[in-house]
Design an enzyme around this catalytic site. Structure first.
Site, PDB file in Angstrom:
ATOM      1  N   THR A 118      -2.424   9.357   3.289  1.00 28.50           N
ATOM      2  CA  THR A 118      -2.453   7.777   3.283  1.00 28.50           C
ATOM      3  C   THR A 118      -2.142   7.826   4.457  1.00 28.50           C
ATOM      4  O   THR A 118      -2.069   6.230   5.330  1.00 28.50           O
ATOM      5  CB  THR A 118      -0.933   7.525   2.510  1.00 28.50           C
ATOM      6  OG1 THR A 118      -0.087   7.765   3.421  1.00 28.50           O
ATOM      7  CG2 THR A 118      -1.615   6.770   1.415  1.00 28.50           C
ATOM      8  N   LYS A 119      -1.886   8.785   6.369  1.00 28.63           N
ATOM      9  CA  LYS A 119      -1.752   8.421   7.065  1.00 28.63           C
ATOM     10  C   LYS A 119      -3.506   9.135   8.246  1.00 28.63           C
ATOM     11  O   LYS A 119      -4.345   8.777   7.039  1.00 28.63           O
ATOM     12  CB  LYS A 119      -1.249   9.748   7.517  1.00 28.63           C
ATOM     13  CG  LYS A 119       0.275   9.833   6.787  1.00 28.63           C
ATOM     14  CD  LYS A 119       0.717   8.486   6.855  1.00 28.63           C
ATOM     15  CE  LYS A 119       2.214   8.400   5.425  1.00 28.63           C
ATOM     16  NZ  LYS A 119       3.650   9.013   5.353  1.00 28.63           N
TER      17      LYS A 119
END
Ligand code: PLP
Length: 319
Positions: A118-119
C-alpha cells in the site's frame, strides 16, 4: 526498537493515529507505548502535550509523519534533546516528506520506511531502517539475520566461505535479494508518482471545496507533503451521512475507500492491556470515527479521478 536499546519497563511516546505496527513494535521489546493525542488538523502528534507524559522511564519518542505530512520536527527535536531521548521516526507514509529542506527519517536516531504493497514504493513486503550511527546500523543487520556477526551476510560470497559467530539471539527479518531487485527499480518512480499524486490531490481539493466535509489542511510552509493519503472528515451532523454510511455508499459506487485509522485506543487488545479509553484522546477519537481515505495513486487515470469525484458529490450534497 531493540537497536535503540529499549528494554522491559521503558516507555516510548507515540501517536494514537497510526497503524497498529507502530505500537506493536514497541510492545515486542517489552517496553510500554504511551500515547499522546494528535493535533486536530495535522493529525500528527501534538508536541505541546508530550511534556506531560515524560517521566524517568521515558526512553524514546516515536512520531509518525501521518499521510506524508511532516511532524513538527523543531519541537520534537527540542524535546528529545532536552530529555536525552531517542527519536525514532515512522516514515511509512513519508518517503518524499521534507521539513525545512530536510528529509523525513534523518532527524532522529532511526528512520523506518515500509515497502508494503500500500506504500508509495513497494517490494511486496519489506522496508528500510536508516540510522544515524554506524554502530546502530550494524546492530540492526545482526538482529535481522539470526544474531549472526555482521559478515554473515557475505558468508557464501565469491571470496569463499566466511565463518560467522552468533553474538545475540536475533530474528529472520531480512529482505530478499529478489525484493531488492524490484525495489531498486522503483526508486526512479518516486518523483513522477509523487507529481501525479500531487495533481490528483489538488483536483480533489478543488472539486470538494464547497462540500460540507473537512478536507486535508494546507501543506505547511517550508515542508513537502508526501501525498500518501487523501483523507476527508465526514461529520454526520454536517454531511448528512455517517462515516460508515459514506464508506458503504462509496463501495456501492464501486470506489475503493479506506480508514486511516481508527484510533489505537478503540482496539480491544490495547484496551485490555493498557486500559486505554478513546475519550482520553479526543482528537484521535474524532478523527478515527470521521475519517475516510479516498483513492490516491499514481495509477489512477483522469477518468478514475472523475469517477471518485462524481461518487463523492452524489453521496454528499452541497451544504
Ligand atoms: C504500513 C505501516 C507500518 C508497517 O509497515 P510494514 O512494512 O507493513 O511492517 C507502520 N507504520 C505505519 C504508519 C504504516 O502505515
Amino acid at each position: 526498537m531493540l537497536a535503540a536499546g529499549l528494554k522491559p519497563g521503558d516507555e516510548v511516546i507515540t501517536t494514537p493515529i497510526t497503524f497498529c505496527a507502530t505500537i506493536n513494535a514497541i510492545i515486542h521489546t517489552g517496553a510500554k507505548p504511551v500515547l499522546v493525542d494528535v493535533e486536530p488538523d495535522t493529525m500528527n502528534i501534538d508536541p505541546v502535550q508530550i511534556q506531560a507524559k515524560i517521566n524517568h522511564k521515558t526512553r524514546a519518542i516515536l512520531p509518525v509523519h501521518f499521510a506524508g505530512r511532516p511532524c513538527n520536527m523543531d519541537a520534537l527535536c527540542d524535546i528529545v534533546q532536552q530529555h536525552d531521548l531517542k527519536l525514532i521516526e515512522d516514515c511509512a507514509h513519508a518517503i518524499e516528506t521534507e521539513y525545512k529542506g530536510q528529509k523525513a527519517g534523518t532527524f532522529g536516531d532511526f528512520g523506518c520506511f515500509s515497502f508494503y504493497v500500500t506504500k508509495n514504493i513497494v517490494t511486496g513486503e519489506g522496508g528500510m531502517v536508516m540510522s544515524r550511527s554506524e554502530e546502530d546500523a550494524a546492530r540492526i543487520k545482526i538482529l535481522a539475520l539470526h544474531g549472526m556477526s555482521k559478515d554473515a551476510w557475505k558468508r557464501f560470497g565469491d571470496e569463499g566461505y566466511k565463518h560467522y559467530k552468533v553474538v545475540e539471539c536475533g530474528f529472520k527479518y531480512n529482505m530478499m535479494d529478489l525484493q531488492a531487485a524490484i525495489g531498486i527499480h522503483q526508486l526512479q518512480r518516486v518523483e513522477p508518482y509523487w507529481q501525479r499524486r500531487q495533481e490528483i490531490w489538488q483536483t480533489y481539493n478543488e472539486a470538494f471545496a464547497d462540500l460540507p466535509i473537512e478536507l486535508p489542511p494546507e501543506v505547511e510552509a517550508e515542508t513537502r507533503h508526501a501525498y500518501h493519503l487523501y483523507t476527508v472528515m465526514v461529520d454526520e451532523e454536517k454531511a448528512g451521512i455517517s462515516r460508515d454510511g459514506f464508506l458503504n455508499a462509496m463501495t456501492a459506487e464501486n470506489i475503493g475507500v479506506g480508514v486511516h485509522y481508527l484510533g489505537i485506543p478503540e482496539h480491544p487488545y490495547y484496551q485490555q492491556t493498557f486500559d486505554w479509553k478513546p475519550e482520553d484522546y479526543p482528537n484521535a477519537m474524532r478523527i478515527g470515527r470521521q475519517t475516510v481515505s479516498l483513492p490516491l495513486s499514481a495509477k489512477l487515470t483522469d477518468e478514475d479521478v472523475e469517477d471518485v469525484i462524481l461518487a463523492v458529490k452524489k453521496i454528499i450534497k452541497h451544504g
